[in-house]
Design a protein around this motif. Structure first.
Motif: not given
Length: 297
Positions: A40, A43, A70
């Protein structure tokens, strides 16, 4: 010159490293500088497209909930989501299919349907492509996704040049896609993105403006105004372009009669279909089919 927004490859748990590295090589050759995301914290703020590579086994979305979250955010902003083989599991988990048909490896359909019984899977098609979603079947379908992303982001000639360099068959990415309809999806209007998905879901239906407006909580007049402002097209023109693109695919990839192709994309009046197709494609349906199959024009 500002730096181009990069495509993102999701190296989720279990993703085949060979496909992650292969995608990186092919996209890099085309000058796209892809980003690989494995957690994560990786990103990026923006993505030109998101690619979900294949895996040896279907992934478990509950183990990485951030991926589905996402994908939902990116899809809502018009970022194309692209999956190969079992990568479609992430599409299903995030719900970004919006009820539209998708494809994957034929051998995992039964397993996928245990968790997502409403997912519309059509494994007889190698690639199913929408403005904001591309799904491809088979473990090596990541090559098809790479070429599609290259064509969308840097053009047809760049895609062909890349295919020649890697000695892979561009296959279905032929003249049909050279002047293809590429809808605007980065306009930032979430309700209009939903309207676009609704239109793509069922090309046979007559244009149900009032019904779509009701689903979105808009008046028909407001829907028409916002749709034109976001996409640059009226609802009628947009649907017509979608229908002709699907007709091109059916004519090139199947032996379905021209009359049945017309019906499949929403035209009950075959002569009217001929006129519209000629206006958009520059040639009648039968001649278009011959040219795509290498026959005489």
């Amino acid at each position: 010159m500002p730096k181009r927004t990069a495509p993102v490859i999701v190296a989720y748990p279990g993703a085949l490293q060979s496909s992650v590295l292969g995608l990186t090589d092919i996209l890099s050759h085309a000058g796209l500088e892809p980003i690989t995301v494995a957690k994560e914290g990786d990103i990026p703020a923006r993505a030109a497209a998101i690619i979900l590579p294949p895996a040896a086994e279907p992934p478990e979305p509950t183990g990485s909930p951030w991926i589905g979250q996402w994908l939902q955010r990116c899809s809502a902003n018009g970022v194309p989501i692209c999956s190969a083989c079992v990568g479609v599991v992430w599409v299903a988990a995030a719900g970004v299919d919006a009820g539209r048909p998708v494809t994957t490896h034929w051998g995992i359909v039964a397993e996928i349907r245990k968790s997502w019984p409403d997912l519309a899977v059509e494994t007889d098609r190698l690639v199913i492509e929408y403005s904001d979603l591309v799904t491809a079947g088979g473990l090596m379908a990541w090559i098809d996704l790479a070429l599609i992303v290259i064509e969308r982001l840097v053009g047809h000639q760049a895609m062909l040049s890349t295919a020649r360099h890697f000695v892979v068959d561009p296959g279905r990415r032929d003249q049909r896609r050279f002047q293809r309809f590429q809808p605007v999806t980065d306009h930032g209007d979430a309700k209009i993105l939903r309207a676009q998905a609704i239109l793509e879901c069922d090309l046979r239906s007559s244009l149900p403006v009032a019904k779509i407006a009701g689903q979105l909580g808009l008046s028909p007049r407001s829907l028409q105004r916002r749709f034109s402002a976001a996409t640059g097209l009226s609802l009628t023109d947009y649907l017509q372009k979608l229908r002709i693109e699907q007709a091109k695919t059916l004519l090139a990839d199947t032996e379905t009669s021209v009359a049945n192709v017309a019906l499949d994309v929403g035209y009950t009046d075959v002569p009217a279909f001929h006129r519209v197709f000629l206006r958009h494609a520059g040639q009648p349906p039968a001649r278009f089919r011959r040219s795509m199959k290498g026959g005489k024009r």
